[in-house]
Motif scaffolding. Structure first.
Motif, PDB file in Angstrom:
ATOM      1  N   ALA A 125       0.848  -1.090   0.144  1.00  0.00           N
ATOM      2  CA  ALA A 125       0.151  -0.183   0.089  1.00  0.00           C
ATOM      3  C   ALA A 125       0.756   1.246   0.093  1.00  0.00           C
ATOM      4  O   ALA A 125       0.419   2.418  -0.171  1.00  0.00           O
ATOM      5  CB  ALA A 125      -0.758  -0.006   1.067  1.00  0.00           C
ATOM      6  N   THR A 126       2.128   1.241   0.444  1.00  0.00           N
ATOM      7  CA  THR A 126       3.067   2.203   0.463  1.00  0.00           C
ATOM      8  C   THR A 126       4.420   1.765  -0.218  1.00  0.00           C
ATOM      9  O   THR A 126       5.271   1.668   0.540  1.00  0.00           O
ATOM     10  CB  THR A 126       3.397   2.709   1.846  1.00  0.00           C
ATOM     11  N   PRO A 127       4.476   1.693  -1.424  1.00  0.00           N
ATOM     12  CA  PRO A 127       5.724   1.236  -2.330  1.00  0.00           C
ATOM     13  C   PRO A 127       6.895   1.975  -1.854  1.00  0.00           C
ATOM     14  O   PRO A 127       6.952   3.133  -1.678  1.00  0.00           O
ATOM     15  CB  PRO A 127       5.528   1.206  -3.519  1.00  0.00           C
ATOM     16  N   ALA A 128       7.920   1.141  -1.853  1.00  0.00           N
ATOM     17  CA  ALA A 128       9.381   1.769  -1.763  1.00  0.00           C
ATOM     18  C   ALA A 128       9.480   2.694  -2.777  1.00  0.00           C
ATOM     19  O   ALA A 128       9.086   2.613  -4.007  1.00  0.00           O
ATOM     20  CB  ALA A 128      10.415   0.809  -1.656  1.00  0.00           C
ATOM     21  N   LEU A 129      10.237   3.855  -2.630  1.00  0.00           N
ATOM     22  CA  LEU A 129      10.392   4.992  -3.697  1.00  0.00           C
ATOM     23  C   LEU A 129      11.071   4.448  -5.051  1.00  0.00           C
ATOM     24  O   LEU A 129      10.728   4.633  -6.116  1.00  0.00           O
ATOM     25  CB  LEU A 129      11.049   6.263  -3.215  1.00  0.00           C
ATOM     26  N   GLU A 130      11.805   3.613  -4.846  1.00  0.00           N
ATOM     27  CA  GLU A 130      12.618   2.905  -5.772  1.00  0.00           C
ATOM     28  C   GLU A 130      11.777   1.958  -6.636  1.00  0.00           C
ATOM     29  O   GLU A 130      12.026   1.822  -7.827  1.00  0.00           O
ATOM     30  CB  GLU A 130      13.828   1.721  -5.067  1.00  0.00           C
ATOM     31  N   SER A 131      10.779   1.121  -5.961  1.00  0.00           N
ATOM     32  CA  SER A 131       9.952   0.282  -6.745  1.00  0.00           C
ATOM     33  C   SER A 131       9.002   1.362  -7.653  1.00  0.00           C
ATOM     34  O   SER A 131       8.601   1.204  -8.806  1.00  0.00           O
ATOM     35  CB  SER A 131       9.099  -0.408  -5.869  1.00  0.00           C
ATOM     36  N   LEU A 132       8.604   2.532  -7.054  1.00  0.00           N
ATOM     37  CA  LEU A 132       7.590   3.357  -7.948  1.00  0.00           C
ATOM     38  C   LEU A 132       8.575   3.783  -9.187  1.00  0.00           C
ATOM     39  O   LEU A 132       7.921   4.099 -10.338  1.00  0.00           O
ATOM     40  CB  LEU A 132       7.347   4.586  -6.894  1.00  0.00           C
ATOM     41  N   GLN A 133       9.656   4.169  -8.863  1.00  0.00           N
ATOM     42  CA  GLN A 133      10.352   4.704  -9.816  1.00  0.00           C
ATOM     43  C   GLN A 133      10.722   3.560 -11.097  1.00  0.00           C
ATOM     44  O   GLN A 133      10.550   3.709 -12.128  1.00  0.00           O
ATOM     45  CB  GLN A 133      11.870   5.121  -9.430  1.00  0.00           C
ATOM     46  N   MET A 134      10.971   2.451 -10.582  1.00  0.00           N
ATOM     47  CA  MET A 134      10.965   1.363 -11.654  1.00  0.00           C
ATOM     48  C   MET A 134       9.632   1.282 -12.411  1.00  0.00           C
ATOM     49  O   MET A 134       9.540   0.878 -13.498  1.00  0.00           O
ATOM     50  CB  MET A 134      11.298  -0.069 -10.889  1.00  0.00           C
ATOM     51  N   ALA A 135       8.639   1.566 -11.766  1.00  0.00           N
ATOM     52  CA  ALA A 135       7.517   1.501 -12.423  1.00  0.00           C
ATOM     53  C   ALA A 135       7.111   2.436 -13.452  1.00  0.00           C
ATOM     54  O   ALA A 135       6.476   2.307 -14.530  1.00  0.00           O
ATOM     55  CB  ALA A 135       5.970   1.318 -11.380  1.00  0.00           C
ATOM     56  N   GLU A 136       7.506   3.665 -12.988  1.00  0.00           N
ATOM     57  CA  GLU A 136       7.627   5.020 -13.540  1.00  0.00           C
ATOM     58  C   GLU A 136       8.363   4.770 -14.930  1.00  0.00           C
ATOM     59  O   GLU A 136       7.965   5.292 -16.008  1.00  0.00           O
ATOM     60  CB  GLU A 136       8.009   6.295 -12.917  1.00  0.00           C
ATOM     61  N   SER A 137       9.492   4.061 -14.955  1.00  0.00           N
ATOM     62  CA  SER A 137      10.218   3.718 -16.049  1.00  0.00           C
ATOM     63  C   SER A 137       9.778   2.931 -17.092  1.00  0.00           C
ATOM     64  O   SER A 137      10.368   2.374 -18.203  1.00  0.00           O
ATOM     65  CB  SER A 137      11.784   3.604 -15.599  1.00  0.00           C
TER      66      SER A 137
END
Length: 721
Positions: A349-361
């Motif tokens: 529910a609160t992903p790590a910033l690194e995981s969100l960036q991997m999704a963003e990319s």
């Protein structure tokens, strides 16, 4: 093949070559027994061209002694071992040792003798025997394990066995596990859940690498959604690994798993008995263990046919191991899925910033569940400004929280108070002379635990009973507790609400799955009114009657030098807030803080996760911090402070001079003394383009340190103490 290269588990010796005796067939991945001097060692046969070895003439090679009766480690797992060792700058032998984590499993099929109560009373009932009889109701285990469970000596249990009160039972250690049924219960999923589930099911059926970020608000039904992917893997006769961050979460997960699949998964964690570990390891390696639920170490088990990996609560810091091989299980899980060519699901529910960036990319595919399942609404969040709403003298709960608990008790609803600090008080001192009780092994204060009547260090485990007099001035009854821990909050609740039924939930009180199961049962049946807990209570629990969450000190996580402090505080508070209002009744969250204008507190109050992550992303980008830069810590330690300091200074003097790598330090670590060792730290901050591991290996390879000096490397560190 007459000559093989053996990866044995003494990193100082490195790989060794042996001769294969006539009639023995071995290949890469086989576990074997080999002679080393007068001893016998276990090792893994490896591809000779992938490991360095001394040029020993064939005639001098010693023969292997035996091939162990277990399936060979598959090439995918061997490549994962190599990658983990290379990425985290760890010895290959140390990583490989985690794979063969159950020595008993390597010896082939076996039976063992376990004992259970026979129902017969012994003729002589001593207090120790009564204690054992009471503690062992419903238990069956080896004599040693029963002694640990009962808290008595093995001699007491042997006496009970001789008297007929304990009876022996012959057990097949490797008996098969009951099969899971993917069609046992068909859940009622929402349209968004079904859409996400179908996407993950298709990836499982494709048998290809596919990383997913399952990003759903608390209570959105992430578990039920990824269970559909688990079911698809079971139908395809493939194995599934589900990683959980805490043993205490296992019990709640098992209940939901049993409801969906009709049986329990195979467990893997540190609390298992040796026979349970052996049985699980062999079933995993032979492919008969269908679904494995475990702690991070389950990631390195030798699965025969892995088809899916799920990392639940993937943002959790406890997935990062801080000693031995310092790996992050979340990231290694993604790499194992890549080597195995299977999907991996990171659920949070609160992903790590690194995981969100991997999704963003576009590296990860993001699946979003934006609302709670079944019409439940997100709780309202209010800030309690402690500079205005001051608790009374000697109190830690402001009036809005006290009033909120009062209203819930009147309505028969439950409340939860969160403070991420174990024990009664973080600091104890003498009111007469000001002496502070400090750990003799660490540069840390001893924490008072009143329930167990001890002063304890939460870093090294040192414990001592509270002294009757001050060690410094000799004043009797002089100890003063400074600051609150959860035990002190529980005491305050008991004083304010003497009729309320209170449960204390920490790693001290819920340290086994059985204790966790008891607490869950009490909370679900309404036998608990107020729950007081640490971060252990922030995730995975679903109590429909829990409608109030009070965060006692939201500022606590922002203290100290943790560069991820804001993100971690947001995750913890958002997760614990998510425990409120998960049923039909609306929830309310009250956050006590002295800094209501802090960005993380303001984001929590507004319920604006995206704004918080956007601000945190820009701050990280400006600082060159992960995921936009690379961090690596080098910790130099010794029992001699001067020796540690000199070794750290020598490293600092030869630091790499590269345009894309900055080295900070050496400086004393924030926790400069830990477990009797003085510690100095150097921190590398590098651009993403830098080959950090190669730089570190070349840099450290130039140095030979005194025998008492240890140098450890922490790639992508989470702890900065």
């Amino acid at each position: 093949m007459t000559r093989i290269r053996l990866l044995q588990f003494n990193a100082a010796l490195g790989p060794l070559d042996y001769r294969v005796p006539e009639g023995m067939q071995v290949g890469p991945g086989d576990a074997v027994i080999a002679p080393l001097g007068p001893r016998q060692i276990i090792g893994i046969v490896w591809e000779a061209d992938r490991l360095p070895a001394a040029d020993v003439p064939e005639a001098k090679l010693r023969p292997l002694l035996a091939k162990l009766p277990v399936p060979p480690l598959q090439p995918q797992l061997r490549r994962l071992i190599e990658w983990t060792a290379d990425y985290y700058c760890a010895p290959l032998a140390a990583v490989a040792r985690m794979v063969l984590a159950s020595g008993g499993a390597l010896r082939g099929p076996a039976t063992t003798t376990e004992y259970r109560l026979s129902g017969q009373e012994p003729p002589r009932l001593t207090p120790q025997r009564r204690l054992a009889l009471d503690a062992l109701q419903g238990e069956q285990a080896t004599m040693r394990e029963l002694a640990t469970l009962a808290g008595v000596s093995e001699a007491v249990l042997r006496g009970l066995a001789n008297a007929g009160a304990l009876e022996p039972v012959q057990v097949d250690i490797d008996r098969p596990y009951p099969p899971a049924d993917p069609d046992h219960h068909q859940p009622d999923l929402s349209e968004l859940q079904r859409e996400a589930a179908d996407t993950m099911v298709a990836a499982v059926q494709a048998h290809a690498f596919a990383p997913f970020l399952l990003d759903g608000v608390t209570g959105s039904g992430k578990t039920e959604t990824y269970f559909e992917a688990v079911a698809a893997a079971l139908r395809a006769q493939r194995q599934v690994l589900v990683l959980l961050p805490e043993i205490a979460l296992t019990e709640a997960f098992l209940t939901r798993f049993g409801q969906r699949f009709g049986t329990q998964p195979v467990l893997w964690h540190s609390s298992l008995k040796s026979t349970e570990r052996r049985r699980a390891w062999r079933a995993i390696s032979e492919g008969t263990a269908q679904v494995v639920v475990g702690a991070r170490s389950a990631l390195f088990l030798p699965y025969a046919a892995l088809g899916l990996i799920v990392v639940d609560e993937a943002h959790e810091v406890s997935f990062k191991q801080d000693d031995g091989v310092r790996y992050n299980a979340r990231d290694v899980a993604v790499m194992r899925a890549r080597f195995e060519q299977i999907p991996v699901i990171l659920a949070s529910a609160t992903p790590a910033l690194e995981s969100l960036q991997m999704a963003e990319s576009g590296t990860y595919r993001r699946l979003v569940l934006p609302s709670r399942f079944g019409g439940a609404t997100m709780p309202t969040i209010k800030i309690v400004n402690l500079t205005e709403e001051k608790p009374g003298a000697g109190r830690w709960l402001a009036q809005p929280i006290v009033q909120g608990i009062t209203e819930r008790l009147q309505r028969g609803e439950q409340s939860l108070l969160f403070l991420n600090r174990r024990g009664y008080a973080p600091l104890t001192l003498c009111r007469n002379c000001g002496y502070r009780f400090k750990c003799p092994n660490c540069s840390a204060w001893l924490v008072e635990h009143r329930l167990s009547r001890r002063l304890a260090c939460h870093h090294c485990g040192h414990e001592t009973p509270p002294p009757r007099t001050c060690p410094e001035c000799g004043e009797p009854d002089c100890m003063v507790a400074c600051g609150p821990g959860v035990e002190r909050i529980a005491d305050e609740v008991a004083e304010l609400f003497p009729d309320a039924r209170t449960a204390l939930v920490t790693s001290d009180t819920l340290n086994t799955p059985d204790k966790a199961a008891t607490f869950i049962a009490q909370a679900e049946t309404g036998a608990v009114d107020v729950i007081v807990g640490t971060q252990l209570i922030t995730k995975g629990f679903h109590f429909p009657d829990l409608t109030l969450v009070g965060v006692v000190d939201a500022d606590l996580g922002l203290e100290g030098g943790d560069l991820r402090a804001a993100e971690r505080t947001y995750q913890q508070v958002a997760q614990v807030a998510g425990r409120a209002g998960r049923g039909t009744k609306p929830g309310e969250v009250l956050i006590q803080t002295r800094h209501p204008d802090a960005p993380v507190i303001a984001a929590l109050a507004a319920g604006d996760r995206d704004a918080f992550y956007a601000a945190e992303t820009e701050a990280r980008r400006d600082a060159g911090a992960p995921p936009f830069g690379r961090w690596a810590a080098i910790i130099v330690s010794s029992e001699d402070e001067a020796e540690a300091r000199e070794a750290a200074n020598r490293l600092g003097a030869t630091r790499p001079d590269l345009p894309n790598v900055e080295v900070l330090g050496p400086a004393p670590a924030p926790l400069s003394l830990l477990r009797g060792r003085f510690r100095y730290r150097l921190l590398l901050n590098a651009r993403r383009t830098a080959q950090v591991q190669a730089v570190i290996r070349e840099w450290l390879g130039e140095h030979r340190h005194p025998q008492g000096v240890r140098v450890s490397v922490d790639i992508d560190p989470y702890s900065f103490v």
